[in-house]
Design a protein around this motif. Structure first.
Motif, PDB file in Angstrom:
ATOM      1  N   UNK A   1       1.010  -1.317  -0.057  1.00 29.59           N
ATOM      2  CA  UNK A   1       0.055  -0.018  -0.021  1.00 29.59           C
ATOM      3  C   UNK A   1       0.927   1.121  -0.107  1.00 29.59           C
ATOM      4  N   UNK A   2       0.424   2.345  -0.555  1.00 30.49           N
ATOM      5  CA  UNK A   2       1.212   3.566  -0.861  1.00 30.49           C
ATOM      6  C   UNK A   2       0.431   4.638   0.227  1.00 30.49           C
ATOM      7  N   UNK A   3      -0.642   4.266   0.551  1.00 32.03           N
ATOM      8  CA  UNK A   3      -1.718   5.041   1.469  1.00 32.03           C
ATOM      9  C   UNK A   3      -2.640   4.468   2.336  1.00 32.03           C
ATOM     10  N   UNK A   4      -3.312   5.181   3.120  1.00 33.75           N
ATOM     11  CA  UNK A   4      -4.163   4.520   4.030  1.00 33.75           C
ATOM     12  C   UNK A   4      -5.268   5.506   4.300  1.00 33.75           C
ATOM     13  N   UNK A   5      -6.345   5.087   4.591  1.00 36.47           N
ATOM     14  CA  UNK A   5      -7.453   6.105   4.946  1.00 36.47           C
ATOM     15  C   UNK A   5      -7.348   6.601   6.430  1.00 36.47           C
ATOM     16  N   UNK A   6      -7.388   7.706   6.668  1.00 33.64           N
ATOM     17  CA  UNK A   6      -6.999   8.335   7.897  1.00 33.64           C
ATOM     18  C   UNK A   6      -8.050   7.705   9.006  1.00 33.64           C
ATOM     19  N   UNK A   7      -9.270   7.344   8.693  1.00 33.90           N
ATOM     20  CA  UNK A   7     -10.057   6.675   9.775  1.00 33.90           C
ATOM     21  C   UNK A   7      -9.426   5.233  10.189  1.00 33.90           C
ATOM     22  N   UNK A   8      -8.554   4.874   9.401  1.00 34.74           N
ATOM     23  CA  UNK A   8      -7.851   3.560   9.834  1.00 34.74           C
ATOM     24  C   UNK A   8      -7.109   3.633  11.126  1.00 34.74           C
TER      25      UNK A   8
END
Length: 86
Positions: free
Chosen positions: A45-52
């Motif tokens: 992954x190069x990003x993730x959702x901030x709510x994670x």
């Protein structure tokens, strides 16, 4: 409103926030790594959702004594980056 925009700008430029988010991304990639296969750079992954970020406290060790948030803090402390959390 301008104060909020200014604070968000400072937050986005913070080296500490960048370090924290990089470590969280690396932890996620490690947790999702398929140890039975050859590492594929495209599968990371190069990003993730901030709510994670709220899920860090929901992932517990087998003995239920610590969670992923505890591990994150210990990892930052061991690496000498505990000031990231200050």
């Amino acid at each position: 409103f301008e104060v909020v925009i200014g604070l968000l700008g400072r937050l986005c430029e913070s080296p500490a926030i960048k370090t924290l988010l990089r470590v969280v991304l690396d932890l996620g990639n490690l947790a999702n790594y398929d140890y039975g296969r050859t590492a594929n750079i495209r599968s990371k992954a190069v990003a993730f959702r901030i709510d994670s970020l709220t899920k860090l406290r929901d992932v517990w060790s087998v003995d239920r004594r610590s969670n992923l948030m505890h591990y994150l803090v210990e990892t930052l402390d061991t690496a000498g980056n505990i000031d990231v959390l200050a």
